[in-house]
Design a protein around this motif. Structure first.
Motif, mmCIF file in Angstrom:
data_model
loop_
_atom_site.group_PDB
_atom_site.id
_atom_site.type_symbol
_atom_site.label_atom_id
_atom_site.label_comp_id
_atom_site.label_asym_id
_atom_site.label_seq_id
_atom_site.Cartn_x
_atom_site.Cartn_y
_atom_site.Cartn_z
ATOM 1 N N LYS A 63 0.856 -1.181 0.000
ATOM 2 C CA LYS A 63 0.000 0.000 0.000
ATOM 3 C C LYS A 63 0.900 1.242 0.000
ATOM 4 O O LYS A 63 1.344 1.715 1.035
ATOM 5 C CB LYS A 63 -0.910 0.007 1.229
ATOM 6 N N LEU A 64 1.171 1.752 -1.188
ATOM 7 C CA LEU A 64 2.088 2.878 -1.336
ATOM 8 C C LEU A 64 1.406 4.056 -2.017
ATOM 9 O O LEU A 64 2.060 4.914 -2.611
ATOM 10 C CB LEU A 64 3.320 2.441 -2.150
ATOM 11 N N GLY A 65 0.103 4.101 -1.932
ATOM 12 C CA GLY A 65 -0.640 5.203 -2.521
ATOM 13 C C GLY A 65 -0.193 6.533 -1.939
ATOM 14 O O GLY A 65 -0.143 6.688 -0.718
ATOM 15 N N LEU A 124 0.102 2.125 -6.039
ATOM 16 C CA LEU A 124 1.004 3.263 -6.189
ATOM 17 C C LEU A 124 0.238 4.491 -6.679
ATOM 18 O O LEU A 124 0.816 5.395 -7.277
ATOM 19 C CB LEU A 124 2.129 2.907 -7.163
ATOM 20 N N LYS A 125 -1.039 4.511 -6.417
ATOM 21 C CA LYS A 125 -1.867 5.635 -6.873
ATOM 22 C C LYS A 125 -1.339 6.947 -6.284
ATOM 23 O O LYS A 125 -1.185 7.078 -5.065
ATOM 24 C CB LYS A 125 -3.325 5.431 -6.463
ATOM 25 N N ALA A 142 0.331 -3.443 -11.056
ATOM 26 C CA ALA A 142 0.487 -2.333 -10.107
ATOM 27 C C ALA A 142 -0.381 -1.175 -10.572
ATOM 28 O O ALA A 142 -0.510 -0.925 -11.773
ATOM 29 C CB ALA A 142 1.945 -1.909 -10.029
ATOM 30 N N ASP A 143 -0.983 -0.467 -9.635
ATOM 31 C CA ASP A 143 -1.864 0.647 -9.972
ATOM 32 C C ASP A 143 -1.073 1.953 -9.915
ATOM 33 O O ASP A 143 -0.731 2.445 -8.838
ATOM 34 C CB ASP A 143 -3.041 0.700 -9.003
ATOM 35 N N GLY A 178 -2.536 8.272 -11.519
ATOM 36 C CA GLY A 178 -2.158 9.535 -10.912
ATOM 37 C C GLY A 178 -0.737 9.615 -10.411
ATOM 38 O O GLY A 178 -0.326 10.631 -9.853
ATOM 39 N N ALA A 179 0.054 8.559 -10.592
ATOM 40 C CA ALA A 179 1.446 8.574 -10.132
ATOM 41 C C ALA A 179 2.297 9.456 -11.041
ATOM 42 O O ALA A 179 1.971 9.672 -12.202
ATOM 43 C CB ALA A 179 2.008 7.154 -10.102
ATOM 44 N N ASP A 180 3.395 9.962 -10.502
ATOM 45 C CA ASP A 180 4.308 10.813 -11.271
ATOM 46 C C ASP A 180 5.607 10.058 -11.518
ATOM 47 O O ASP A 180 6.411 9.861 -10.608
ATOM 48 C CB ASP A 180 4.580 12.112 -10.503
#
Length: 292
Positions: A209-211, A230-231, A248-249, A252-254
């Protein structure tokens, strides 16, 4: 896939255009040379050297537009880095394995070797665009020249090549590149210093869980990020070489300015219109339906 990304005047030839797959000039090598097993990625079993039943006489895929729907997601993820056309048109001089059956076995054996060399070329060319790595650009350039030379070896010489040894040599340079680039990123943001966790190669982050996580400048080399959340995560200047992004999600990640990221890694992941990507890579078409 990639676009011309010339960033260095010292080493002006940074084009990776020849490291893009050109199926029109390949004899369907990924569809014939490589094995796969029935799984969530492939609908059937196939042995190495056995042509896929979907491979047509013109070496095109008969179900290319429906691969994911038919259970061949793995085909949409794979990237040969241009090795297919190199082996087909250069190493074997345009002789296809159907018209010249004697070439089939050596061609199929050479293809995965060439693919590894072309992957190294992809990373080396990127490394030479990174200004913080300027102190070792000379070494990187020599490694690039040597790797290019190896891609023009004869089939017999390629099969005798110790690819693992060459990969280790190149990887040591890529690791130094990573350290230089990420060190500068940390220096530039030391006004609000936060030590980045060095996950290291093979870190188990499956389902993590790295959102929204601040992973800027992190070392995620070879990390297992399968089905990780990774949202909205900040992955700028993160070293992503070999990271496993299957499912992996990245919504919205950069990932702008992340280093050593490949199209295949993105193709294996999920994302949306808000995912920020390096200019050298493209948004996978299946992300549209995922983000809808």
């Amino acid at each position: 896939m990639s676009k011309n990304q010339d960033k260095s005047e010292t080493f002006p030839d940074r084009s990776r255009i020849h490291l893009q797959a050109d199926c029109e000039n390949c004899f369907g090598l990924c569809c014939a040379a490589l094995p796969f097993a029935a799984s969530s990625d492939f609908a059937i079993d196939k042995n190495a050297g056995q042509p896929c039943p979907n491979l047509q006489s013109d070496f095109r895929c008969g179900v290319h537009t429906s691969l994911r729907e038919l259970g061949f997601r793995g085909c949409t993820v794979y990237d040969c880095f241009g090795a297919g056309q190199k082996v087909s048109q250069v190493t074997f001089g345009g002789q296809d394995w159907r018209q010249a059956p004697d070439t089939a076995k050596p061609m199929f054996e050479v293809f995965p070797i060439m693919r590894q060399l072309h992957e190294l070329l992809w990373y080396l060319k990127e490394a030479l665009t990174l200004q913080p790595a300027q102190p070792i650009h000379g070494e990187l350039s020599l490694a690039l020249e040597e790797t290019e030379r190896l891609t023009y070896l004869s089939p017999d010489s390629l099969m005798e090549l110790d690819v693992a040894e060459h990969r280790a040599y190149v990887n040591s340079l890529l690791l130094r590149t990573s350290e230089l680039v990420r060190a500068e990123a940390r220096y530039q943001h030391e006004a609000s210093p936060r030590r980045k966790k060095n996950y290291g190669r093979g870190a188990d982050l499956i389902g993590a869980k790295l959102g929204g996580a601040d992973l800027k400048g992190a070392n995620l080399r070879g990390a297992y990020l399968i089905a990780a959340d990774l949202k909205g995560a900040d992955l700028r200047v993160a070293d992503l070489i070999g990271a496993d992004f299957r499912d992996a999600d990245l919504s919205g990640a950069d990932l702008t300015d992340s280093i050593f990221l490949t199209q295949a890694q993105l193709n294996a992941a999920k994302g949306d219109a808000d995912t920020k990507l390096p200019s050298s890579l493209t948004r996978p078409t299946h992300w549209t339906s995922f983000g809808a």
